[in-house]
Write a protein that holds these residues in place. Structure first.
Motif, short mmCIF file in Angstrom:
data_model
loop_
_atom_site.label_atom_id
_atom_site.label_comp_id
_atom_site.label_asym_id
_atom_site.label_seq_id
_atom_site.Cartn_x
_atom_site.Cartn_y
_atom_site.Cartn_z
N ILE A 78 0.84 -1.20 0.00
CA ILE A 78 0.00 0.00 0.00
C ILE A 78 0.88 1.24 0.00
N PHE A 79 0.50 2.23 -0.82
CA PHE A 79 1.20 3.51 -0.86
C PHE A 79 0.70 4.36 0.31
N LEU A 80 1.62 4.71 1.21
CA LEU A 80 1.28 5.50 2.39
C LEU A 80 1.96 6.86 2.34
N VAL A 81 1.23 7.87 2.81
CA VAL A 81 1.73 9.25 2.87
C VAL A 81 1.57 9.75 4.30
N PRO A 82 2.65 10.29 4.90
CA PRO A 82 2.48 10.88 6.22
C PRO A 82 1.67 12.17 6.09
N VAL A 83 0.60 12.31 6.89
CA VAL A 83 -0.28 13.47 6.75
C VAL A 83 -0.42 14.29 8.03
N ALA A 84 0.01 13.76 9.18
CA ALA A 84 -0.12 14.51 10.43
C ALA A 84 0.82 13.94 11.47
N ARG A 85 1.14 14.82 12.42
CA ARG A 85 1.92 14.42 13.60
C ARG A 85 1.24 15.06 14.80
N ASP A 86 1.09 14.29 15.87
CA ASP A 86 0.57 14.83 17.10
C ASP A 86 1.32 14.21 18.27
N LYS A 87 0.87 14.46 19.48
CA LYS A 87 1.58 13.95 20.67
C LYS A 87 1.63 12.43 20.72
N ASP A 88 0.72 11.76 19.99
CA ASP A 88 0.65 10.30 20.00
C ASP A 88 1.46 9.64 18.89
N GLY A 89 1.96 10.41 17.93
CA GLY A 89 2.76 9.82 16.86
C GLY A 89 2.42 10.39 15.50
N ILE A 90 2.54 9.54 14.49
CA ILE A 90 2.39 9.93 13.09
C ILE A 90 1.14 9.28 12.51
N VAL A 91 0.44 10.03 11.64
CA VAL A 91 -0.72 9.51 10.93
C VAL A 91 -0.35 9.39 9.46
N TYR A 92 -0.64 8.23 8.88
CA TYR A 92 -0.39 7.97 7.46
C TYR A 92 -1.71 7.74 6.76
N GLN A 93 -1.80 8.18 5.51
CA GLN A 93 -3.03 8.01 4.74
C GLN A 93 -2.73 7.21 3.47
N ALA A 94 -3.71 6.37 3.12
CA ALA A 94 -3.72 5.67 1.83
C ALA A 94 -5.02 6.03 1.15
N VAL A 95 -4.94 6.43 -0.11
CA VAL A 95 -6.13 6.80 -0.88
C VAL A 95 -6.26 5.82 -2.05
N PHE A 96 -7.46 5.29 -2.20
CA PHE A 96 -7.75 4.34 -3.28
C PHE A 96 -8.79 4.96 -4.19
N ASN A 97 -8.44 5.15 -5.47
CA ASN A 97 -9.36 5.72 -6.46
C ASN A 97 -9.87 4.64 -7.40
#
Length: 97
Positions: A78-97
Motif C-alpha cells: 500500500i502507498f502510504l503518505v504521512p499526513v499529520a503528527r501529534d503527541k501520540d505519533g504519526i498519521v499515514y493516509q492511503a487513498v484508493f481511487n
C-alpha cells in the motif's frame, strides 16, 4: 485480492498492521476507513475510499509503497503518505481511487 475495496478494510478498524522495513517492522493501527467524497465515474473498478493508519513512533517514514501485514487481510502493498503528527505519533493516509 485483486481489487481492494472499503469493505475489505471496514472490519479491520482498530486492528494492528505490521509495516515491513526489511529486517524490522513498525506497528501501525488502522484508525479510519471511510468512503471518499470523490464522485464515482463510469468505468471505475471500485468506489474511492481512504484509510488512516497511526504509528506511535516519532520517526516519520517517507511516502512510498510499503508492505503491510494484517491478521485478517494478510500481506498487502500500500502507498502510504504521512499526513499529520501529534503527541501520540504519526498519521499515514492511503487513498484508493
Amino acid at each position: 485480492m485483486d481489487v481492494l475495496t472499503l469493505q475489505n478494510f471496514a472490519g479491520c478498524v482498530g486492528q494492528a498492521f505490521d509495516l515491513s522495513l526489511g529486517e524490522s517492522t513498525v506497528p501501525l493501527t488502522l484508525s479510519e476507513a471511510r468512503p471518499s467524497a470523490q464522485q464515482i465515474l463510469p468505468g471505475m473498478r471500485r468506489e474511492p475510499f481512504s484509510l488512516l493508519f497511526r504509528s506511535h513512533s516519532a520517526i516519520v517514514l517517507p511516502q512510498q509503497i510499503y508492505r503491510l501485514k494484517n491478521m485478517s487481510l494478510g500481506i498487502l502493498d500500500i502507498f502510504l503518505v504521512p499526513v499529520a503528527r501529534d503527541k501520540d505519533g504519526i498519521v499515514y493516509q492511503a487513498v484508493f481511487n
